[in-house]
Design a protein around this motif. Structure first.
Motif, PDB file in Angstrom:
ATOM      1  N   ALA A   1       0.837  -1.214   0.000  1.00 43.03           N
ATOM      2  CA  ALA A   1       0.000   0.000   0.000  1.00 43.03           C
ATOM      3  C   ALA A   1       0.866   1.256   0.000  1.00 43.03           C
ATOM      4  O   ALA A   1       0.556   2.237  -0.685  1.00 43.03           O
ATOM      5  N   LEU A   2       1.972   1.231   0.772  1.00 44.42           N
ATOM      6  CA  LEU A   2       2.861   2.398   0.843  1.00 44.42           C
ATOM      7  C   LEU A   2       3.472   2.707  -0.515  1.00 44.42           C
ATOM      8  O   LEU A   2       3.509   3.875  -0.939  1.00 44.42           O
TER       9      LEU A   2
ATOM     10  N   SER B   1      -6.432   6.966  -2.868  1.00 44.69           N
ATOM     11  CA  SER B   1      -7.514   6.724  -1.913  1.00 44.69           C
ATOM     12  C   SER B   1      -7.727   5.226  -1.683  1.00 44.69           C
ATOM     13  O   SER B   1      -8.021   4.799  -0.567  1.00 44.69           O
ATOM     14  N   ILE B   2      -7.542   4.418  -2.740  1.00 43.47           N
ATOM     15  CA  ILE B   2      -7.656   2.964  -2.588  1.00 43.47           C
ATOM     16  C   ILE B   2      -6.554   2.446  -1.657  1.00 43.47           C
ATOM     17  O   ILE B   2      -6.776   1.552  -0.838  1.00 43.47           O
ATOM     18  N   GLY B   3      -5.355   3.030  -1.786  1.00 42.92           N
ATOM     19  CA  GLY B   3      -4.247   2.655  -0.914  1.00 42.92           C
ATOM     20  C   GLY B   3      -4.550   2.961   0.545  1.00 42.92           C
ATOM     21  O   GLY B   3      -4.262   2.154   1.438  1.00 42.92           O
ATOM     22  N   LEU B   4      -5.134   4.126   0.804  1.00 45.29           N
ATOM     23  CA  LEU B   4      -5.521   4.486   2.170  1.00 45.29           C
ATOM     24  C   LEU B   4      -6.632   3.574   2.682  1.00 45.29           C
ATOM     25  O   LEU B   4      -6.634   3.171   3.849  1.00 45.29           O
ATOM     26  N   PHE B   5      -7.563   3.241   1.803  1.00 44.26           N
ATOM     27  CA  PHE B   5      -8.693   2.374   2.153  1.00 44.26           C
ATOM     28  C   PHE B   5      -8.201   1.000   2.613  1.00 44.26           C
ATOM     29  O   PHE B   5      -8.592   0.506   3.673  1.00 44.26           O
ATOM     30  N   SER B   6      -7.314   0.386   1.829  1.00 43.21           N
ATOM     31  CA  SER B   6      -6.803  -0.941   2.181  1.00 43.21           C
ATOM     32  C   SER B   6      -5.925  -0.877   3.429  1.00 43.21           C
ATOM     33  O   SER B   6      -5.946  -1.790   4.264  1.00 43.21           O
TER      34      SER B   6
ATOM     35  N   GLY C   1     -10.160   8.566  11.989  1.00 40.28           N
ATOM     36  CA  GLY C   1     -10.463   9.926  11.530  1.00 40.28           C
ATOM     37  C   GLY C   1      -9.982  10.159  10.111  1.00 40.28           C
ATOM     38  O   GLY C   1     -10.680  10.784   9.289  1.00 40.28           O
ATOM     39  N   ILE C   2      -8.788   9.654   9.803  1.00 38.26           N
ATOM     40  CA  ILE C   2      -8.252   9.767   8.443  1.00 38.26           C
ATOM     41  C   ILE C   2      -9.156   9.029   7.457  1.00 38.26           C
ATOM     42  O   ILE C   2      -9.408   9.505   6.349  1.00 38.26           O
ATOM     43  N   MET C   3      -9.679   7.862   7.887  1.00 40.20           N
ATOM     44  CA  MET C   3     -10.559   7.098   6.998  1.00 40.20           C
ATOM     45  C   MET C   3     -11.880   7.822   6.777  1.00 40.20           C
ATOM     46  O   MET C   3     -12.438   7.777   5.674  1.00 40.20           O
ATOM     47  N   ILE C   4     -12.389   8.491   7.800  1.00 44.98           N
ATOM     48  CA  ILE C   4     -13.626   9.263   7.628  1.00 44.98           C
ATOM     49  C   ILE C   4     -13.428  10.354   6.581  1.00 44.98           C
ATOM     50  O   ILE C   4     -14.246  10.530   5.660  1.00 44.98           O
ATOM     51  N   ILE C   5     -12.315  11.088   6.694  1.00 44.45           N
ATOM     52  CA  ILE C   5     -12.010  12.152   5.727  1.00 44.45           C
ATOM     53  C   ILE C   5     -11.821  11.560   4.336  1.00 44.45           C
ATOM     54  O   ILE C   5     -12.341  12.076   3.332  1.00 44.45           O
ATOM     55  N   THR C   6     -11.071  10.450   4.267  1.00 46.76           N
ATOM     56  CA  THR C   6     -10.826   9.784   2.981  1.00 46.76           C
ATOM     57  C   THR C   6     -12.134   9.298   2.359  1.00 46.76           C
ATOM     58  O   THR C   6     -12.359   9.457   1.152  1.00 46.76           O
TER      59      THR C   6
END
Length: 219
Positions: A53-54, A72-77, A105-110
């Motif tokens: 993911a990184l 965004s997919i990278g953050l999601f996974s 919180g980061i996932m909510i924003i994402t």
């Protein structure tokens, strides 16, 4: 070394880590929960999934390769993999949830950005981003509700661990299927998630039955 060569190397590493994550994740799912092989293969899945993911996040941020979609997919996974692994710590009632709140919180924003980006920028809806954004938003919002009740969080840690880690594996499997076009069109994005969703339900029901049986035995 030229920039494009560096990017190509990153792509190779991304594929390598992703392939290892797929294999180790499958081994962890197939092995008996709690056993040594499950724990070791699960750890290998966790670290290689994050490395994959990184590298995806780095690649999708570089010039000529910018992709808000892939970022965004990278953050999601990453969200599902990290929170699934950290759920193991919820057995401890005195755990500090500051890091967990930041991650959710980061996932909510994402999730919000995944839903709104295409309508605002391209004036059209992207089904994949919208659905995944909603999924991420629902799970991360639920996290905050659980964070308010540490005793409940302590009771459901195993369900969270299994559900989120399987969610991370679904992300890895989906990426593999979509990149290699094993399933045509948009179906490749949702068939792994549908199958994985049934698998999660199966394990949650199995855990509920064990817990109910344990209560009956204590009475």
């Amino acid at each position: 070394m030229e920039k494009e060569q560096l990017i190509q190397i990153l792509i190779y590493f991304h594929a390598l880590f992703g392939g290892i994550a797929l294999l180790s994740g499958f081994l962890s799912l197939a092995s008996k929960k709690g056993k040594n092989i499950h724990k070791k293969s699960g750890k290998l899945f966790y670290y290689t999934m994050l490395l994959s993911a990184l590298t995806a996040l780095i690649i999708s941020s570089l010039p000529k390769h910018e992709s808000p979609f892939l970022f965004s997919i990278g953050l999601f996974s990453s969200y599902f993999t990290i929170t699934g692994y950290r759920a193991l710590q919820f057995k401890n009632k005195s755990i500090n949830l500051k890091t967990d709140k930041i991650i959710s919180g980061i996932m909510i924003i994402t999730g919000i950005l995944m839903i709104l980006y295409n309508p605002l920028v391209n004036q059209k809806i992207n089904i994949v981003l919208t659905v995944l954004g909603l999924v991420g938003l629902i799970f991360s919002t639920r996290d905050f509700l659980l964070f308010q009740n540490k005793s409940k969080l302590q009771r459901v840690w195993l369900k969270l661990h299994l559900g989120k880690m399987i969610g991370g594996y679904i992300s890895a499997t989906t990426a593999f299927i979509v990149v290699n076009q094993f399933i045509p069109s948009i179906y490749g994005w949702f068939i792994p998630g549908t199958i994985g969703g049934f698998y999660i339900v199966y394990w949650i029901r199995k855990l509920n039955n064990k817990q109910n049986q344990a209560k009956i035995n204590l009475e």
